[in-house]
Design a protein around this motif. Structure first.
Motif, PDB file in Angstrom:
ATOM      1  N   ASN A 188      30.161 -51.938 -43.753  1.00  0.00           N
ATOM      2  CA  ASN A 188      30.306 -50.887 -43.277  1.00  0.00           C
ATOM      3  C   ASN A 188      30.787 -50.127 -42.265  1.00  0.00           C
ATOM      4  O   ASN A 188      31.822 -49.988 -42.373  1.00  0.00           O
ATOM      5  N   ILE A 191      32.714 -50.948 -39.782  1.00  0.00           N
ATOM      6  CA  ILE A 191      33.350 -51.337 -40.253  1.00  0.00           C
ATOM      7  C   ILE A 191      34.499 -49.929 -39.799  1.00  0.00           C
ATOM      8  O   ILE A 191      35.497 -50.195 -39.013  1.00  0.00           O
ATOM      9  N   MET A 244      39.644 -49.355 -43.067  1.00  0.00           N
ATOM     10  CA  MET A 244      38.461 -49.272 -42.635  1.00  0.00           C
ATOM     11  C   MET A 244      38.050 -47.999 -42.410  1.00  0.00           C
ATOM     12  O   MET A 244      36.567 -47.670 -42.124  1.00  0.00           O
ATOM     13  N   TYR A 249      32.168 -44.829 -47.883  1.00  0.00           N
ATOM     14  CA  TYR A 249      31.548 -45.933 -47.416  1.00  0.00           C
ATOM     15  C   TYR A 249      32.673 -47.744 -48.755  1.00  0.00           C
ATOM     16  O   TYR A 249      32.311 -48.189 -48.881  1.00  0.00           O
ATOM     17  N   ARG A 252      35.190 -47.915 -48.740  1.00  0.00           N
ATOM     18  CA  ARG A 252      36.271 -48.743 -47.304  1.00  0.00           C
ATOM     19  C   ARG A 252      35.933 -50.560 -47.804  1.00  0.00           C
ATOM     20  O   ARG A 252      35.848 -51.113 -49.077  1.00  0.00           O
ATOM     21  N   TYR A 253      36.617 -51.185 -47.063  1.00  0.00           N
ATOM     22  CA  TYR A 253      36.698 -52.629 -46.945  1.00  0.00           C
ATOM     23  C   TYR A 253      34.853 -52.957 -46.678  1.00  0.00           C
ATOM     24  O   TYR A 253      34.124 -52.059 -45.986  1.00  0.00           O
ATOM     25  N   ARG A 254      34.476 -53.912 -47.731  1.00  0.00           N
ATOM     26  CA  ARG A 254      33.173 -54.182 -47.453  1.00  0.00           C
ATOM     27  C   ARG A 254      32.822 -55.164 -46.738  1.00  0.00           C
ATOM     28  O   ARG A 254      31.137 -55.205 -45.969  1.00  0.00           O
ATOM     29  N   TYR A 255      33.450 -56.812 -46.790  1.00  0.00           N
ATOM     30  CA  TYR A 255      33.462 -57.119 -45.140  1.00  0.00           C
ATOM     31  C   TYR A 255      34.131 -57.484 -44.291  1.00  0.00           C
ATOM     32  O   TYR A 255      35.215 -57.534 -44.357  1.00  0.00           O
TER      33      TYR A 255
END
Length: 686
Positions: A188, A191, A244, A249, A252-255
């Protein structure tokens, strides 16, 4: 060789970049006139023959991955060739005719929201494939996103895949998250960089002003404050971008798939709203205004009681602070909302979520209870309270809440998952697996139920089924370190030591600070007799966390295994400095003292282990060994009998038989001295 040619047939047309990491050229292949390609030179810091051999192997493996990616996705440049010349490495890939995104991001000219959503969606779809191959781009910025002339589609170029193999230089700091700058790269991280690109596009900021954007941070949370009051941005899009670019981290969005899902929901909502608007216009145009009046009247009847502007503003500020990770600030805002309106169930719900994030599970449970009292049909409140109860160790209460949440919303995969976790804590393995099965059936791409079901299956000795679950998690998310780690544990139990090594190594490659993976890999190396590799893994743990007691214990056991008894004693003593009640350290140090012939010190350590834990079978067994050597027959028999009883209660059948054999030998004076006795006693790991 002509200095204007590379590899004998690539004629240099233009130098596109000349930096510390190497040069990038636009070239023409003279064997195919008119064909243009990009050649990238990759600098490396060493000309040492041994280092070059390692680099050649790494270069070849990385090139093979990049070639595969280019074949799989038409928005990734195809790798044409790679070669080495004068101990320098080069890659050749197709030239993408088009303009970089930097040409579209003009100062003071923000892109429209729909343009930014399209940009995000296109690049995220590429990242889904890239990450599935275990690759991190590392270098996402506007200059590396090309608008292809032929179809106006975005192409992602200039992968940093060779960086780790060739050089340690760090650049692109404007778009780089903190963990990447610190060498702890995550999937990420890409990301985050893409989120910064999107924010810059919405703000109309050129690349040179991105560093100023990153300096505008919330002093309390450290999160970027990019959405100023003059910028009109859809709140749901802002929420996606905030997630994002979270500094941590883990928040945050992981994927990439998760971001895509949220973007699709956002666009679907907007399309539905647009359809509704068009429908109303059609009703007006066709002269059936009465239908609108009836519809609006019914809508007003369903509305909750009006809220003041002050309440609405405070509530939204609380939500924004929560989304930014400022949970303390969110609690303060929700406090004010509740003070203005004590019947606001949603405010209690949101405040409970903030308390949960702060680790105040008692208050989280209390707020969820109040939300339920005000709105007994709120499935989310039961769900939230279930997690709070679980954290408080109240698993039966948690199960009751998850069950109620499921009654109110039978399609909630997360409620089944939560209930499965609580059931597993209560050792109701069958019911837990059933709940994980239901969660998987409802949400097949949700990896956590597979992971937990795999762990349960391993405990139930269904090891092949467990491995299949971990395989599925890795297929869904190739960067899931827990799945590699858990599969490694299962492989080791199955005596597949080399397979376990690979899994632990994959987990470490994804997360270079995964202490448990180093610990278990060190144990496998030790079992395989790989002295240096095992020691290096234990040492790495202690560099990451000098207070990690298990690393001292395991390194001590490893040193003991090749006869370094003094070194083992040093490690066990270091562990005891950190935890003076560590039974494993006393037991194992006693073994090392015994090997050095210091029976008195060994006896003291075993006795201390028993004083700390009167049910420690190993300590009794080991002290029995000492007493046997000291000719204290009755004392030895008493210790072995106690050890045998405890081993039997704990289901340790082999150790129980060992103790019984020792008792039989001691009671039969005419029997020869045993040759199989563990003269140094049994070892113990944390």
């Amino acid at each position: 060789m002509n200095s204007h040619f590379l590899d004998g047939h690539y004629r240099i047309l233009k130098v596109l970049n000349d930096g510390e990491k190497g040069k990038t050229y636009l070239v023409e292949d003279v064997n195919f006139p008119g064909s243009q390609f990009i050649v990238k030179q990759l600098c490396h810091p060493s000309s040492n023959p041994q280092s070059l051999t390692i680099l050649r192997r790494l270069f070849a493996s990385k090139a093979a991955i990049l070639e595969k990616l280019g074949e799989e996705h038409d928005k990734i440049p195809k790798l044409i060739a790679c070669f080495e010349e004068n101990e320098q490495f080069y890659i050749v890939h197709e030239f993408i005719a088009g303009n970089p995104l930097t040409d579209e991001m003009i100062q003071g000219q923000p892109l429209r929201e729909e343009q930014v959503i399209s940009l995000l969606s296109e690049i995220l779809e590429i990242l889904v494939l890239v990450h599935s191959y275990g690759v991190i781009h590392r270098n996402i910025k506007p200059a590396n996103i090309i608008r292809r002339e032929s179809d106006e589609k975005l192409v992602l170029v200039n992968f940093g895949i060779f960086n780790e193999a060739i050089t340690n230089l760090v650049d692109n700091l404007e778009y780089m998250p903190i963990e990447q700058a610190n060498g702890n790269l995550k999937y990420n991280s890409d990301i985050y960089a893409l989120g910064i690109v999107a924010i810059a596009a919405l703000r109309g900021l050129p690349a040179k002003e991105i560093s100023n954007l990153r300096s505008q941070k919330n002093q309390l949370t450290g999160e970027i404050l990019w959405c100023h009051k003059n910028l009109k941005v859809n709140s749901k899009l802002a929420k996606i971008l905030n997630k994002m670019v979270r500094c941590d981290y883990r928040k945050r969005y992981r994927y990439a798939t998760e971001v895509l899902d949220d973007l699709k929901k956002l666009t679907n909502i907007e399309q539905d709203q647009q359809k509704q608007h068009q429908k109303k216009l059609l009703l007006v145009i066709t002269g059936v205004a009465g239908c609108i009046i009836l519809g609006v009247g019914a809508w007003f009847l369903q509305l909750p009681k009006p809220v003041s502007d002050a309440q609405q503003k405070l509530y939204q500020e609380g939500v924004n602070k929560y989304d930014a990770g400022n949970y303390e600030g969110a609690v303060e805002d929700f406090n004010q909302v509740i003070k203005l309106d004590p019947q606001n169930a949603l405010a209690y719900n949101q405040r409970g979520d903030a308390y949960y994030r702060l680790g105040d599970y008692e208050q989280a449970q209390a707020d969820s209870s109040q939300a339920i009292l005000l709105n007994p049909q709120d499935a989310n409140a039961y769900f939230d309270r279930g997690f709070a109860f679980s954290e408080l160790g109240k698993y039966k209460e948690a199960i009751a809440d998850y069950t109620q949440a499921i009654k109110l919303n039978s399609k909630n995969a997360y409620a089944y998952y939560g209930r499965g976790l609580a059931l597993a804590q209560l050792k109701d393995n069958k019911a837990a697996i059933e709940d994980f099965n239901k969660a998987i059936a409802l949400k097949p791409q949700y990896p956590e139920p597979y992971l937990q079901r795999g762990i349960l299956r391993r405990r139930l000795k269904l090891r092949q089924a467990a491995i299949q679950d971990f395989d599925t998690v890795i297929k869904i998310n190739p960067s899931d370190t827990k799945a590699y780690y858990q599969r490694g544990l299962t492989q080791f139990i199955n005596k597949q030591k080399y397979a376990a090594l690979k899994d632990y190594t994959d987990a470490i490659n994804i997360n270079p600070k995964y202490i448990e993976a180093y610990l278990n890999r060190g144990d496998v190396y030790s079992d395989l007799g790989e002295k240096l590799e095992a020691t290096e893994d234990y040492n790495t743990i202690l560099q990451i966390d000098p207070k990690f007691i298990a690393a001292y214990i395991h390194r001590g056991i490893h040193r003991f295994s090749f006869g370094d008894y003094k070194g083992a004693i040093e490690d066990y003593t270091a562990a005891l400095r950190l935890d003076s009640n560590n039974v494993a350290a006393y037991n194992n140090r006693g073994n090392a003292y015994l090997e050095l012939g210091n029976k008195k010190a060994a006896n003291q350590d075993y006795s201390q282990a028993i004083a700390i834990n009167a049910n420690n079978a190993l300590a009794y067994y080991n002290r029995g060994v000492i007493r046997t050597k000291q000719k204290n027959k009755q004392g030895a028999i008493a210790d072995f009998k106690k050890a045998a009883k405890l081993f039997q209660q704990q289901g340790e059948q082999d150790s129980y038989q060992d103790a019984q054999r020792e008792i039989a030998i001691l009671q039969n004076n005419s029997a020869p001295a045993p040759t199989t006795r563990l003269k140094s006693g049994k070892r113990e790991k944390n």
